[in-house]
Design an enzyme around this catalytic site. Structure first.
Site, PDB file in Angstrom:
ATOM      1  CD  GLU A  61     -17.073 -21.949  -3.356  1.00 13.77           C
ATOM      2  OE1 GLU A  61     -15.959 -22.376  -2.995  1.00 13.77           O
ATOM      3  OE2 GLU A  61     -17.500 -22.054  -4.520  1.00 13.77           O
ATOM      4  CE  LYS A  85     -17.094 -25.786  -2.401  1.00  9.60           C
ATOM      5  NZ  LYS A  85     -16.672 -26.893  -3.294  1.00  9.60           N
ATOM      6  CE  LYS A  96     -24.234 -20.715   4.853  1.00  7.92           C
ATOM      7  NZ  LYS A  96     -24.164 -19.308   5.331  1.00  7.92           N
ATOM      8  CG  ASP A 129     -19.434 -12.153  10.069  1.00  4.31           C
ATOM      9  OD1 ASP A 129     -18.800 -11.100   9.835  1.00  4.31           O
ATOM     10  OD2 ASP A 129     -19.499 -13.104   9.275  1.00  4.31           O
TER      11      ASP A 129
END
Length: 321
Positions: A21, A26, A42, A136
């Site tokens: 998570e 999650k 996911k 990211d």
């Protein structure tokens, strides 16, 4: 939602158990009975399913990630919506994320760092050439395989939600882990390209070698100032054993201006390959010297033994007369 999800069938996929998570999603272990394969399922958390704009962007970027096919990038098999929640069905991997590896080992060897960074550079170069910027790149999004060196980059596309506008929709504590590896332009809300991802690679390399985060402020405001205006502590003072060429690569990656960084992942890969080759040559030379010394020592011992045996022979021969 968790209990409702378990043992549910989505298409041909059977949802078996929750295995992770994060702040936004999650992850469940799913099973595809038709080909006898386990996958990772996911799904976006319910509290992020707030509007159609948000949902459509998630799906659009997830589909873009699904178009990527590279050995260093987690494979996406399927994208869809379950009720109002978008999901991604992807490759289920063994191993641990780099964040966990660094937490357990504190830092990595020079060779491990160069091998991981080289794979990262090649994977990002491929993605950038297809028009996708990760946005990211951080240790938690890099999966290290059981051999300790092979990696796969995860969460392509999903990361595009982690920009200023979207970040404001989440709590500060939920997004603090992401800004720590952001480029100055991304932290300031400016337009970003592939060079922003390469800045993140520099931050990760710095951490892998030193065991210390390049930008370590405890709160968001100070962290943004550090990233945008300040240089991290010199690697030479933290780990002087790191070769100057490797330090220069990291210094170039962490330049505040994108124009002063490596301009592509392939250029970064070239520089890393050169350093890795130099390291391998040095290791070969060192090992060769060690082997040569060991053989010479054995030969010397053998010669000494021969002289000792000769001395004993002549002493005994003299006594027998």
């Amino acid at each position: 939602m968790e209990q409702d999800m378990l043992n549910k069938t989505i298409g041909r996929y059977e949802i078996k158990e929750m295995i992770g998570e994060g702040a936004m999603s999650k992850v469940y272990r799913a099973y595809d009975p038709e080909i006898n394969r386990s996958l990772a399922f996911k799904v976006l958390k319910e509290d992020h399913c707030v509007d159609e704009e948000y949902l459509s962007r998630f799906l659009r970027e997830a589909k873009a990630a699904g178009a990527l096919s590279h050995s260093g990038i987690v494979t996406v098999f399927d994208v869809g919506k379950l009720d109002n929640a978008p999901y991604i069905m992807m490759e289920l991997l063994e191993g641990s994320d780099l964040g966990e590896v660094l937490k357990n080992n504190h830092k990595l060897t020079l060779k491990q760092t160069l091998i991981i960074a080289l794979q990262l550079a090649k994977s990002l170069d491929y993605a950038h050439k297809t028009g996708i910027v990760h946005r990211d790149i951080k240790p938690d999004n890099i999966i290290v395989m059981p051999d300790g060196e092979s990696i796969k980059v995860a969460d392509f596309g999903i990361a595009r939600m982690n920009e200023n506008e979207e970040a404001q929709k989440t709590q500060v504590g939920s997004v603090l882990g992401t800004p720590r590896y952001m480029s100055p332009e991304q932290a300031l809300g400016k337009a970003v390209d592939g060079r922003s991802d390469l800045f993140s690679v520099g931050s990760i390399m710095y951490e892998m070698l030193s065991g210390k985060k390049a930008f370590d402020a405890a709160n968001m405001a100070n962290l943004m100032i550090q990233i945008a205006q300040q240089q991290p502590e010199p690697l030479k003072s933290l780990c002087p054993e790191v070769p100057a060429g490797v330090r220069q690569i990291i210094q170039k990656l962490l330049q505040k201006s994108p124009d002063k960084r490596f301009q592509t992942g392939s250029k970064l890969a070239e520089a890393l390959t050169k350093e890795l080759s130099t390291l391998n040559d040095q290791n070969y030379t060192t090992n060769h010297h060690k082997i040569s010394k060991a053989l010479n020592d054995q030969l010397t011992n053998f010669e000494n033994d021969i002289w000792s045996l000769r001395a004993i022979y002549y002493i005994r021969r003299g006594r027998s007369r």
